[in-house]
Design a protein around this motif. Structure first.
Motif, short mmCIF file in Angstrom:
data_model
loop_
_atom_site.label_atom_id
_atom_site.label_comp_id
_atom_site.label_asym_id
_atom_site.label_seq_id
_atom_site.Cartn_x
_atom_site.Cartn_y
_atom_site.Cartn_z
N PRO A 1 0.82 -1.21 0.00
CA PRO A 1 0.00 0.00 0.00
C PRO A 1 0.86 1.26 0.00
CG PRO A 1 -0.16 -1.15 2.11
CD PRO A 1 0.69 -2.00 1.20
N LEU B 1 -8.74 6.63 9.21
CA LEU B 1 -9.87 7.01 8.37
C LEU B 1 -11.07 7.37 9.24
CD1 LEU B 1 -11.03 7.19 5.48
CD2 LEU B 1 -11.61 4.76 5.68
N LEU C 1 -17.56 2.24 1.31
CA LEU C 1 -16.50 1.86 2.24
C LEU C 1 -16.42 0.34 2.35
CD1 LEU C 1 -14.38 2.63 4.43
CD2 LEU C 1 -16.28 2.66 6.06
N ALA D 1 -14.77 -1.14 -0.69
CA ALA D 1 -13.32 -0.92 -0.66
C ALA D 1 -12.64 -1.92 0.27
CB ALA D 1 -13.01 0.51 -0.24
N ILE D 2 -13.27 -2.21 1.41
CA ILE D 2 -12.72 -3.20 2.34
C ILE D 2 -12.67 -4.57 1.65
CG2 ILE D 2 -13.20 -4.50 4.45
CD1 ILE D 2 -14.29 -1.84 5.63
N ARG E 1 -8.67 -2.75 -0.61
CA ARG E 1 -8.11 -1.41 -0.83
C ARG E 1 -7.76 -0.67 0.46
NH1 ARG E 1 -7.82 -3.03 -5.63
NH2 ARG E 1 -9.05 -2.14 -7.31
N LEU E 2 -8.20 -1.20 1.60
CA LEU E 2 -7.99 -0.48 2.86
C LEU E 2 -7.11 -1.26 3.84
CD1 LEU E 2 -11.56 1.02 3.37
CD2 LEU E 2 -9.52 2.13 2.49
N ASN E 3 -6.19 -2.04 3.30
CA ASN E 3 -5.32 -2.84 4.16
C ASN E 3 -4.37 -2.00 5.00
OD1 ASN E 3 -6.48 -5.22 3.39
ND2 ASN E 3 -4.96 -5.67 1.81
N SER E 4 -4.19 -0.73 4.67
CA SER E 4 -3.30 0.12 5.45
C SER E 4 -4.05 0.92 6.52
CB SER E 4 -2.53 1.07 4.53
OG SER E 4 -3.43 1.89 3.81
N VAL E 5 -5.33 0.64 6.72
CA VAL E 5 -6.11 1.36 7.74
C VAL E 5 -5.74 0.84 9.13
CG1 VAL E 5 -8.42 1.75 8.68
CG2 VAL E 5 -8.02 1.98 6.24
N LEU F 1 -10.19 3.09 12.20
CA LEU F 1 -11.41 3.33 11.43
C LEU F 1 -12.45 3.89 12.38
CD1 LEU F 1 -13.06 3.13 8.83
CD2 LEU F 1 -13.57 0.76 9.43
N LEU G 1 -8.76 -6.56 8.27
CA LEU G 1 -7.87 -5.44 7.99
C LEU G 1 -6.60 -5.68 8.81
CD1 LEU G 1 -10.45 -2.50 8.04
CD2 LEU G 1 -9.46 -3.65 6.06
#
Length: 101
Positions: free
Chosen positions: A2, A9, A29, A32-33, A37-41, A44, A72
């Protein structure tokens, strides 16, 4: 890998009774999960403001379902402010039981 080492977020959704598609942001959202796409979150934070527990219901259900399907990897802090239905709490509990939260 990422583009971010970690990402915090914050999503606030103010939903009025006149909104036709009141949970679109939460559904996006969730998508995206599920797409990874949100593995760097790392954190949250989701706040859904409305008049009844049904506000954003489809979006909240989609979010909790996504969290039950996808872990995640670096999520350490999950904050959710909303009124929940029993079915939404059940979906959240499933995500916890399966080890994703």
């Amino acid at each position: 890998s990422p583009p971010f080492e970690s990402l915090d977020l914050f999503l606030t959704s103010l939903i009025r009774e006149t909104d036709i598609d009141s949970s679109n942001g939460l559904r996006l959202l969730s998508q995206a999960i599920q797409m990874g796409r949100l593995n760097s979150v790392r954190m949250l934070s989701v706040c859904v403001v409305g008049h009844t527990e049904e506000v954003g219901g489809a979006g909240k259900a989609a979010l909790f379902t996504s969290l039950g399907i996808v872990k995640l990897p670096i999520l350490t802090d999950l904050q959710i402010w909303a009124v929940f239905t029993d079915s939404e709490v059940t979906l959240l509990a499933q995500a916890i039981r399966c080890g994703n939260l």
